[in-house]
Design a protein around this motif. Structure first.
Motif, PDB file in Angstrom:
ATOM      1  N   VAL A  48      -5.271 -14.788  18.189  1.00 54.14           N
ATOM      2  CA  VAL A  48      -6.050 -15.669  17.324  1.00 54.14           C
ATOM      3  C   VAL A  48      -7.401 -15.008  17.107  1.00 54.14           C
ATOM      4  O   VAL A  48      -8.089 -14.668  18.078  1.00 54.14           O
ATOM      5  N   VAL A  49      -7.778 -14.799  15.844  1.00 54.54           N
ATOM      6  CA  VAL A  49      -9.098 -14.269  15.519  1.00 54.54           C
ATOM      7  C   VAL A  49      -9.988 -15.457  15.167  1.00 54.54           C
ATOM      8  O   VAL A  49      -9.737 -16.163  14.191  1.00 54.54           O
ATOM      9  N   LEU A  50     -11.022 -15.675  15.953  1.00 56.06           N
ATOM     10  CA  LEU A  50     -11.959 -16.766  15.708  1.00 56.06           C
ATOM     11  C   LEU A  50     -13.151 -16.209  14.938  1.00 56.06           C
ATOM     12  O   LEU A  50     -13.729 -15.190  15.329  1.00 56.06           O
ATOM     13  N   PHE A 107      -1.354 -11.776  14.053  1.00 57.07           N
ATOM     14  CA  PHE A 107      -2.486 -12.659  14.334  1.00 57.07           C
ATOM     15  C   PHE A 107      -2.647 -13.708  13.252  1.00 57.07           C
ATOM     16  O   PHE A 107      -2.116 -13.574  12.147  1.00 57.07           O
ATOM     17  N   VAL A 108      -3.384 -14.761  13.614  1.00 49.81           N
ATOM     18  CA  VAL A 108      -3.840 -15.753  12.651  1.00 49.81           C
ATOM     19  C   VAL A 108      -5.362 -15.787  12.749  1.00 49.81           C
ATOM     20  O   VAL A 108      -5.941 -15.364  13.758  1.00 49.81           O
ATOM     21  N   MET A 143      -0.294 -23.593  17.531  1.00 52.77           N
ATOM     22  CA  MET A 143       1.009 -23.887  16.933  1.00 52.77           C
ATOM     23  C   MET A 143       1.192 -23.095  15.643  1.00 52.77           C
ATOM     24  O   MET A 143       2.300 -22.645  15.327  1.00 52.77           O
ATOM     25  N   THR A 144       0.101 -22.912  14.881  1.00 53.30           N
ATOM     26  CA  THR A 144       0.164 -22.090  13.667  1.00 53.30           C
ATOM     27  C   THR A 144       0.555 -20.663  14.023  1.00 53.30           C
ATOM     28  O   THR A 144       1.375 -20.030  13.339  1.00 53.30           O
ATOM     29  N   LEU A 145      -0.019 -20.134  15.108  1.00 49.39           N
ATOM     30  CA  LEU A 145       0.333 -18.791  15.547  1.00 49.39           C
ATOM     31  C   LEU A 145       1.794 -18.723  15.973  1.00 49.39           C
ATOM     32  O   LEU A 145       2.506 -17.765  15.629  1.00 49.39           O
ATOM     33  N   MET A 146       2.269 -19.731  16.707  1.00 51.62           N
ATOM     34  CA  MET A 146       3.664 -19.733  17.148  1.00 51.62           C
ATOM     35  C   MET A 146       4.619 -19.748  15.956  1.00 51.62           C
ATOM     36  O   MET A 146       5.628 -19.036  15.942  1.00 51.62           O
ATOM     37  N   ARG A 147       4.294 -20.544  14.944  1.00 49.45           N
ATOM     38  CA  ARG A 147       5.141 -20.589  13.749  1.00 49.45           C
ATOM     39  C   ARG A 147       5.112 -19.252  13.017  1.00 49.45           C
ATOM     40  O   ARG A 147       6.132 -18.786  12.492  1.00 49.45           O
TER      41      ARG A 147
END
Length: 207
Positions: free
Chosen positions: A121-123, A146-147, A192-196
């Motif tokens: 995850v990139v914040l 990544f998301v 969850m967005t990353l998992m999807r």
């Protein structure tokens, strides 16, 4: 002497609430990355179901002229090794979260933190988008899926996501979402967005 994690007999061990659920069948390593001061430690701490491990240290004069603190001048502590937390997505799937240091002088730690990681995850902070460019570039070079999550700071300017996508030069297939790193439910939505996204990539590669 009071030893945290000790039982009544003085034997050290994990707290019962930190034990991995017996139903857990799979564990996934996720890395939380981003520039200095974007909220990585806050994100890990807000969503972790166990007491998070943090390696924050007080910022000193040694970092003056080295660390870019423009936009986060009130920050007084910084991660020098990693943050660590854990969250159960469901009864079977557990995510281990590793937060990286934001300053480039600590980026030599990335190789170890990314070993075995499934995704990242990139914040980002809209006040300092430029600190995210090198981070995203390094993930692309590594081939790490990544998301991108835009952290909603109260004083941060807001922009439409399509404008942010263009500014960050993100391909259309990379998910870009808004989040509040202080909110457990918001961070869980990001994960969850990353998992999807990872599931979608795996399904595509299997074709």
């Amino acid at each position: 002497m009071d030893l945290k994690g000790s039982d009544a007999n003085g034997v050290r061990g994990p707290r019962s609430e930190d034990a991995l659920p017996e139903s857990a069948a799979a564990a996934v390593k996720i890395v939380i990355v981003g520039g200095f001061g974007v909220g990585k430690t806050t994100l890990v701490g807000s969503v972790s179901e166990i007491r998070p491990l943090s390696t924050e240290e007080t910022m000193t004069q040694a970092g003056v002229g080295v660390d870019d603190i423009v936009g986060v001048e009130r920050k007084t502590a910084t991660t020098v090794a990693m943050d660590f937390g854990r969250i159960s997505i469901n009864d079977q799937l557990v995510l281990y979260l590793f937060g990286t240091p934001g300053q480039q002088r600590f980026w030599f730690l990335w190789n170890g933190l990314f070993e075995g990681a499934l995704g990242a995850v990139v914040l980002v902070d809209t006040r300092r988008l430029e600190v995210s460019f090198d981070v995203i570039g390094r993930l692309e070079e590594r081939g790490t899926p990544f998301v991108v999550a835009v952290n909603s700071f109260p004083e941060s300017p807001t922009y439409p996501l399509d404008e942010l996508r263009s500014a960050l030069d993100l391909p259309d297939h990379v998910p870009l979402v808004e989040c509040d790193a202080r909110s457990r439910s918001s961070v869980r939505d990001v994960l969850m967005t990353l998992m999807r996204h990872l599931h979608s990539l795996a399904a595509t590669s299997a074709l």
